[in-house]
Motif scaffolding. Structure first.
Motif, short mmCIF file in Angstrom:
data_model
loop_
_atom_site.label_atom_id
_atom_site.label_comp_id
_atom_site.label_asym_id
_atom_site.label_seq_id
_atom_site.Cartn_x
_atom_site.Cartn_y
_atom_site.Cartn_z
N GLN A 11 -4.89 6.24 2.01
CA GLN A 11 -4.56 6.51 0.61
C GLN A 11 -3.08 6.86 0.47
O GLN A 11 -2.42 6.40 -0.46
CB GLN A 11 -5.43 7.64 0.07
CG GLN A 11 -6.91 7.32 0.02
CD GLN A 11 -7.21 6.06 -0.76
OE1 GLN A 11 -6.75 5.87 -1.87
NE2 GLN A 11 -7.97 5.17 -0.14
N GLY A 12 -2.55 7.66 1.39
CA GLY A 12 -1.14 8.03 1.34
C GLY A 12 -0.23 6.83 1.55
O GLY A 12 0.78 6.66 0.86
N ARG A 13 -0.59 5.97 2.50
CA ARG A 13 0.23 4.79 2.76
C ARG A 13 0.10 3.76 1.64
O ARG A 13 1.05 3.05 1.33
CB ARG A 13 -0.16 4.18 4.10
CG ARG A 13 0.29 5.05 5.27
CD ARG A 13 -0.18 4.55 6.60
NE ARG A 13 0.26 3.19 6.85
CZ ARG A 13 -0.33 2.39 7.72
NH1 ARG A 13 -1.35 2.81 8.42
NH2 ARG A 13 0.12 1.18 7.91
N CYS A 14 -1.07 3.67 1.03
CA CYS A 14 -1.28 2.70 -0.04
C CYS A 14 -0.52 3.12 -1.30
O CYS A 14 0.07 2.29 -1.98
CB CYS A 14 -2.77 2.56 -0.34
SG CYS A 14 -3.17 1.18 -1.43
N LEU A 15 -0.50 4.41 -1.60
CA LEU A 15 0.25 4.90 -2.76
C LEU A 15 1.75 4.73 -2.56
O LEU A 15 2.49 4.52 -3.51
CB LEU A 15 -0.08 6.37 -3.02
CG LEU A 15 -1.47 6.65 -3.58
CD1 LEU A 15 -1.71 8.16 -3.69
CD2 LEU A 15 -1.67 5.99 -4.93
N ALA A 16 2.22 4.84 -1.31
CA ALA A 16 3.64 4.69 -1.02
C ALA A 16 4.07 3.23 -1.18
O ALA A 16 5.24 2.95 -1.35
CB ALA A 16 3.94 5.18 0.39
N GLY A 17 3.12 2.31 -1.11
CA GLY A 17 3.43 0.89 -1.26
C GLY A 17 3.83 0.27 0.07
O GLY A 17 4.01 0.96 1.08
N PRO A 18 3.99 -1.06 0.07
CA PRO A 18 4.37 -1.73 1.31
C PRO A 18 5.79 -1.34 1.70
O PRO A 18 6.60 -0.97 0.84
CB PRO A 18 4.28 -3.21 0.96
CG PRO A 18 4.36 -3.28 -0.52
CD PRO A 18 3.83 -1.98 -1.04
N PRO A 19 6.12 -1.40 2.97
CA PRO A 19 7.46 -1.03 3.40
C PRO A 19 8.50 -1.96 2.79
O PRO A 19 8.31 -3.16 2.71
CB PRO A 19 7.41 -1.17 4.93
CG PRO A 19 6.20 -1.96 5.22
CD PRO A 19 5.28 -1.82 4.06
N ALA A 20 9.59 -1.37 2.31
CA ALA A 20 10.65 -2.15 1.67
C ALA A 20 11.43 -2.91 2.74
O ALA A 20 11.68 -2.39 3.83
CB ALA A 20 11.58 -1.23 0.91
N THR A 21 11.79 -4.13 2.42
CA THR A 21 12.60 -4.91 3.35
C THR A 21 14.05 -4.84 2.89
O THR A 21 14.36 -4.91 1.69
CB THR A 21 12.14 -6.38 3.37
OG1 THR A 21 12.21 -6.89 2.04
CG2 THR A 21 10.72 -6.48 3.88
N LEU A 22 14.92 -4.64 3.84
CA LEU A 22 16.35 -4.56 3.54
C LEU A 22 16.91 -5.96 3.41
O LEU A 22 16.51 -6.88 4.13
CB LEU A 22 17.07 -3.80 4.66
CG LEU A 22 16.65 -2.34 4.83
CD1 LEU A 22 17.35 -1.74 6.04
CD2 LEU A 22 16.98 -1.54 3.59
N PRO A 23 17.85 -6.16 2.50
CA PRO A 23 18.45 -7.49 2.38
C PRO A 23 19.24 -7.82 3.62
O PRO A 23 19.78 -6.95 4.30
CB PRO A 23 19.36 -7.37 1.15
CG PRO A 23 19.57 -5.91 0.97
CD PRO A 23 18.38 -5.21 1.54
N ASP A 24 19.29 -9.09 3.95
CA ASP A 24 19.99 -9.53 5.14
C ASP A 24 21.49 -9.37 4.93
O ASP A 24 22.07 -9.94 4.02
CB ASP A 24 19.65 -11.00 5.43
CG ASP A 24 20.17 -11.45 6.77
OD1 ASP A 24 20.49 -10.57 7.61
OD2 ASP A 24 20.25 -12.68 6.98
#
Length: 113
Positions: A93-106
């Motif tokens: 639940q904690g990880r789902c609320l935080a959302g998927p990990p953000a990807t940094l632009p190349d």
């Protein structure tokens, strides 16, 4: 006579041991992997083969002991699975609320020293 009717039931109870198992599952809705616990049943691990029975009372006592071990493994494993799944659910639940990990632009290649 009643002891002989109880022997097949105890023999069936003594024929398996329950153990907890953890597996990793992917949740496509949250785009995360999470853990979940389930039961594994080890069949035949508590069988009464090799019992030294001199009298029917000895056999009955041995089978009651083996049946007790089988029942205890189910109770202990069940407690472990309930607690483990509760913790894993809270983590999910904690990880789902935080959302998927953000990807940094190349940013391109790293500079050479």
């Amino acid at each position: 006579m009643r002891a002989y009717l109880l022997l097949p039931v105890l023999f069936l109870l003594a024929s398996c041991i329950v153990v907890p198992r953890t597996e990793v599952i992917y949740d496509p809705q949250c785009q995360i992997q999470f853990k979940q616990m389930r039961f594994d049943v080890l069949e035949g691990s508590g069988s009464g083969a090799g019992l030294n029975c001199r009298t029917s009372a000895d056999c009955l006592g041995s089978l009651v002991l083996i049946g007790g071990v089988s029942a205890a493994s189910a109770v202990i494993s069940g407690s472990i699975v309930i607690v483990g799944n509760t913790i894993y659910w809270l983590e999910k639940q904690g990880r789902c609320l935080a959302g998927p990990p953000a990807t940094l632009p190349d940013a391109g290649p790293a500079p050479m020293p």
